[in-house]
Design a protein around this motif. Sequence first.
Motif, PDB file in Angstrom:
ATOM      1  N   TYR A  80      38.275  48.102  50.211  1.00  0.00           N
ATOM      2  CA  TYR A  80      39.632  47.738  49.788  1.00  0.00           C
ATOM      3  C   TYR A  80      39.869  46.245  50.009  1.00  0.00           C
ATOM      4  CZ  TYR A  80      44.746  47.509  49.769  1.00  0.00           C
ATOM      5  OH  TYR A  80      46.048  47.172  49.515  1.00  0.00           O
ATOM      6  N   GLN A  81      39.504  45.749  51.175  1.00  0.00           N
ATOM      7  CA  GLN A  81      39.683  44.330  51.476  1.00  0.00           C
ATOM      8  C   GLN A  81      38.854  43.448  50.548  1.00  0.00           C
ATOM      9  OE1 GLN A  81      41.907  42.955  53.457  1.00  0.00           O
ATOM     10  NE2 GLN A  81      42.671  44.975  54.023  1.00  0.00           N
ATOM     11  N   ARG A  82      37.664  43.899  50.190  1.00  0.00           N
ATOM     12  CA  ARG A  82      36.797  43.167  49.259  1.00  0.00           C
ATOM     13  C   ARG A  82      37.450  43.065  47.881  1.00  0.00           C
ATOM     14  NH1 ARG A  82      32.503  45.236  51.303  1.00  0.00           N
ATOM     15  NH2 ARG A  82      32.207  46.101  51.421  1.00  0.00           N
ATOM     16  N   LEU A  83      38.071  44.149  47.450  1.00  0.00           N
ATOM     17  CA  LEU A  83      38.769  44.145  46.165  1.00  0.00           C
ATOM     18  C   LEU A  83      39.930  43.155  46.182  1.00  0.00           C
ATOM     19  CD1 LEU A  83      38.822  47.973  45.417  1.00  0.00           C
ATOM     20  CD2 LEU A  83      37.688  46.235  44.028  1.00  0.00           C
ATOM     21  N   LEU A  84      40.687  43.154  47.275  1.00  0.00           N
ATOM     22  CA  LEU A  84      41.814  42.228  47.390  1.00  0.00           C
ATOM     23  C   LEU A  84      41.331  40.783  47.393  1.00  0.00           C
ATOM     24  CD1 LEU A  84      44.103  43.958  50.049  1.00  0.00           C
ATOM     25  CD2 LEU A  84      44.351  43.975  47.555  1.00  0.00           C
ATOM     26  N   ALA A  85      40.241  40.527  48.111  1.00  0.00           N
ATOM     27  CA  ALA A  85      39.695  39.169  48.187  1.00  0.00           C
ATOM     28  C   ALA A  85      39.204  38.693  46.823  1.00  0.00           C
ATOM     29  CB  ALA A  85      38.560  39.119  49.207  1.00  0.00           C
ATOM     30  N   ALA A  86      38.799  39.634  45.980  1.00  0.00           N
ATOM     31  CA  ALA A  86      38.323  39.287  44.640  1.00  0.00           C
ATOM     32  C   ALA A  86      39.476  39.074  43.662  1.00  0.00           C
ATOM     33  CB  ALA A  86      37.388  40.377  44.119  1.00  0.00           C
ATOM     34  N   GLY A  87      40.706  39.240  44.138  1.00  0.00           N
ATOM     35  CA  GLY A  87      41.860  38.977  43.295  1.00  0.00           C
ATOM     36  C   GLY A  87      42.478  40.198  42.632  1.00  0.00           C
ATOM     37  N   THR A  88      42.026  41.378  43.009  1.00  0.00           N
ATOM     38  CA  THR A  88      42.588  42.607  42.449  1.00  0.00           C
ATOM     39  C   THR A  88      43.982  42.838  43.035  1.00  0.00           C
ATOM     40  OG1 THR A  88      40.366  43.539  42.335  1.00  0.00           O
ATOM     41  CG2 THR A  88      42.186  45.083  42.123  1.00  0.00           C
ATOM     42  N   LYS A  89      44.924  43.241  42.191  1.00  0.00           N
ATOM     43  CA  LYS A  89      46.268  43.550  42.663  1.00  0.00           C
ATOM     44  C   LYS A  89      46.192  44.711  43.648  1.00  0.00           C
ATOM     45  CE  LYS A  89      48.616  42.206  38.421  1.00  0.00           C
ATOM     46  NZ  LYS A  89      49.446  42.673  37.309  1.00  0.00           N
ATOM     47  N   PRO A  90      47.013  44.701  44.702  1.00  0.00           N
ATOM     48  CA  PRO A  90      46.961  45.771  45.697  1.00  0.00           C
ATOM     49  C   PRO A  90      47.107  47.181  45.114  1.00  0.00           C
ATOM     50  CG  PRO A  90      48.266  43.969  46.523  1.00  0.00           C
ATOM     51  CD  PRO A  90      47.958  43.648  45.082  1.00  0.00           C
ATOM     52  N   SER A  91      47.968  47.345  44.119  1.00  0.00           N
ATOM     53  CA  SER A  91      48.153  48.682  43.540  1.00  0.00           C
ATOM     54  C   SER A  91      46.890  49.146  42.814  1.00  0.00           C
ATOM     55  CB  SER A  91      49.345  48.700  42.590  1.00  0.00           C
ATOM     56  OG  SER A  91      49.167  47.760  41.538  1.00  0.00           O
ATOM     57  N   LEU A  92      46.207  48.228  42.133  1.00  0.00           N
ATOM     58  CA  LEU A  92      44.964  48.590  41.443  1.00  0.00           C
ATOM     59  C   LEU A  92      43.826  48.801  42.432  1.00  0.00           C
ATOM     60  CD1 LEU A  92      45.067  46.304  38.277  1.00  0.00           C
ATOM     61  CD2 LEU A  92      45.531  48.744  38.448  1.00  0.00           C
ATOM     62  N   ALA A  93      43.816  48.033  43.513  1.00  0.00           N
ATOM     63  CA  ALA A  93      42.790  48.216  44.543  1.00  0.00           C
ATOM     64  C   ALA A  93      42.948  49.590  45.197  1.00  0.00           C
ATOM     65  CB  ALA A  93      42.878  47.107  45.577  1.00  0.00           C
TER      66      ALA A  93
END
Length: 70
Positions: A26-39
């Motif tokens: 989840y944190q990796r997705l956020l760091a890559a710029g994914t919106k929290p809801s999509l992550a």
Amino acid sequence: MLKNVFKGAATTVITQPKDEPLHQDYQRLLAAGTKPSLAKLTLARKIASIALSMWKSKEEYDPTKRRKPS
């Protein structure tokens, strides 16, 4: 109903300690710029996939068997 179950599981994972492998994803997705809801949705789908795989193979969850993110 199952959609809510897996989204609830994703919410629980998000609040887990940072050393939890799914939380790290989840944190990796956020760091890559994914919106929290999509992550969160991506994490819920991953949990559903893991659950289906465990159900089919009749195995217990083993975080060491999961594939590394690309």
